[in-house]
Design a protein around this motif. Structure first.
Motif, short mmCIF file in Angstrom:
data_model
loop_
_atom_site.label_atom_id
_atom_site.label_comp_id
_atom_site.label_asym_id
_atom_site.label_seq_id
_atom_site.Cartn_x
_atom_site.Cartn_y
_atom_site.Cartn_z
N GLN A 192 -12.03 120.98 2.31
CA GLN A 192 -11.32 121.90 2.00
C GLN A 192 -11.86 123.06 3.22
N GLU A 193 -11.61 124.20 3.40
CA GLU A 193 -12.09 125.31 4.25
C GLU A 193 -12.74 126.23 3.50
N PHE A 194 -14.15 126.44 4.13
CA PHE A 194 -14.89 127.41 3.37
C PHE A 194 -15.56 128.19 4.66
N ASP A 195 -15.42 129.60 4.66
CA ASP A 195 -16.14 130.49 5.41
C ASP A 195 -16.08 129.76 6.92
N GLY A 196 -14.87 129.24 7.49
CA GLY A 196 -14.51 128.70 8.71
C GLY A 196 -14.84 127.36 9.04
N GLU A 197 -15.58 126.72 7.82
CA GLU A 197 -16.02 125.15 8.10
C GLU A 197 -15.11 124.39 7.17
N THR A 198 -14.83 123.15 7.63
CA THR A 198 -14.39 122.03 6.70
C THR A 198 -15.48 121.50 5.99
N VAL A 199 -15.35 121.68 4.51
CA VAL A 199 -16.32 121.31 3.69
C VAL A 199 -15.85 119.88 3.03
N ARG A 200 -16.55 119.08 2.68
CA ARG A 200 -16.16 117.55 2.13
C ARG A 200 -16.66 117.85 0.67
N VAL A 201 -15.56 117.35 -0.10
CA VAL A 201 -15.42 117.21 -1.52
C VAL A 201 -15.68 116.03 -1.92
N VAL A 202 -17.07 115.81 -2.86
CA VAL A 202 -17.27 114.42 -3.26
C VAL A 202 -16.94 114.40 -4.68
N GLY A 203 -16.44 113.26 -5.37
CA GLY A 203 -15.87 113.06 -6.65
C GLY A 203 -16.10 111.74 -6.91
N ILE A 204 -15.72 111.39 -8.32
CA ILE A 204 -15.52 110.27 -8.76
C ILE A 204 -14.56 109.41 -8.14
N SER A 205 -13.34 109.85 -8.00
CA SER A 205 -12.08 109.10 -7.38
C SER A 205 -11.13 110.15 -7.42
N GLU A 206 -9.92 109.84 -6.31
CA GLU A 206 -8.85 110.87 -6.28
C GLU A 206 -8.33 110.88 -7.63
N SER A 207 -8.05 110.12 -8.50
CA SER A 207 -7.47 110.15 -9.76
C SER A 207 -8.20 110.73 -10.75
N ASP A 208 -9.81 110.55 -10.84
CA ASP A 208 -10.32 111.16 -11.79
C ASP A 208 -11.13 112.43 -11.19
N ARG A 209 -10.48 113.74 -11.54
CA ARG A 209 -10.80 114.87 -11.09
C ARG A 209 -11.89 115.71 -11.88
N SER A 210 -12.67 114.94 -12.68
CA SER A 210 -13.33 115.75 -14.04
C SER A 210 -14.78 116.12 -13.10
N PHE A 211 -15.22 115.76 -11.74
CA PHE A 211 -16.30 115.93 -11.29
C PHE A 211 -16.07 116.39 -9.88
N PHE A 212 -16.84 117.54 -9.12
CA PHE A 212 -16.86 117.57 -7.73
C PHE A 212 -18.03 118.12 -7.29
N ARG A 213 -18.36 117.90 -6.07
CA ARG A 213 -19.65 118.41 -5.54
C ARG A 213 -19.42 118.64 -4.24
N MET A 214 -19.92 119.87 -3.67
CA MET A 214 -19.56 120.27 -2.22
C MET A 214 -20.76 121.06 -2.00
N TRP A 215 -21.09 121.10 -0.81
CA TRP A 215 -21.97 122.06 -0.05
C TRP A 215 -21.49 123.12 0.55
N LEU A 216 -21.65 124.46 0.20
CA LEU A 216 -20.93 125.51 0.74
C LEU A 216 -22.03 126.23 1.73
N PRO A 217 -21.28 126.43 3.16
CA PRO A 217 -22.08 126.97 4.04
C PRO A 217 -22.55 128.54 3.69
N TYR A 218 -23.54 129.06 4.23
CA TYR A 218 -23.78 130.52 4.16
C TYR A 218 -24.69 130.73 5.11
N GLY A 219 -24.32 131.93 6.05
CA GLY A 219 -25.50 132.39 6.86
C GLY A 219 -24.66 132.33 8.33
#
Length: 150
Positions: A66-93
């Protein structure tokens, strides 16, 4: 929505559904959003994603971008069908000093029942997952705050 908990490594925000009645019992679900206040570099983000998604001990996969502050951010999760957990690293600065801050979204539900095999199954996953997707996809930079204020 609960008051955020601020600790030495970041802050946690909880969002809890109103109580609903399922099979005659009062139930609820919640989403927990945890944001780190410790920034890492882009190369460190790459290593974190690789450690989570590759190798013998990999438990996750890249489920979205997904896009965040002009960057494409990768979203890590359990699987595409199990959306109970997401982790991403958002840019700043600014680009030459950019840091990335871990953001984790967990869904929690107490709407459980036993199936015919006496195994615990979660009911109402789709609305909870949709709420988590909505939170994740609505993230935007807030120009009125800074990491230094955390």
């Amino acid at each position: 929505m609960s008051e955020p908990l601020v600790g030495p490594g970041g802050r946690t925000q909880g969002i809890t559904s109103p109580l609903v009645t399922v099979d005659g019992e009062r139930e609820s679900a919640s989403i927990q959003v945890v944001q780190s206040s410790d920034g890492i570099s882009a190369s460190e983000v790459g290593r974190e994603v690789t450690a989570a998604t590759e190798g013998q001990y990999a438990r996750f996969t890249v489920v979205d971008e997904q896009e965040f502050d002009g960057e494409t951010v990768r979203v890590v999760g359990i699987s595409e069908s199990d959306r109970s957990f997401f982790r991403m690293w958002l840019p700043y600065g600014p680009a030459d000093q950019r840091q990335y801050y871990s953001l984790t979204i967990n869904t929690r539900t107490r709407i459980l029942r036993l199936n015919e095999n006496n195994e615990s199954v979660t009911l109402c996953n789709d609305p909870v997952y949709t709420a988590a997707d909505t939170v994740r996809e609505s993230l935007r930079p807030n120009p009125e705050t800074t990491i230094e204020e955390v």
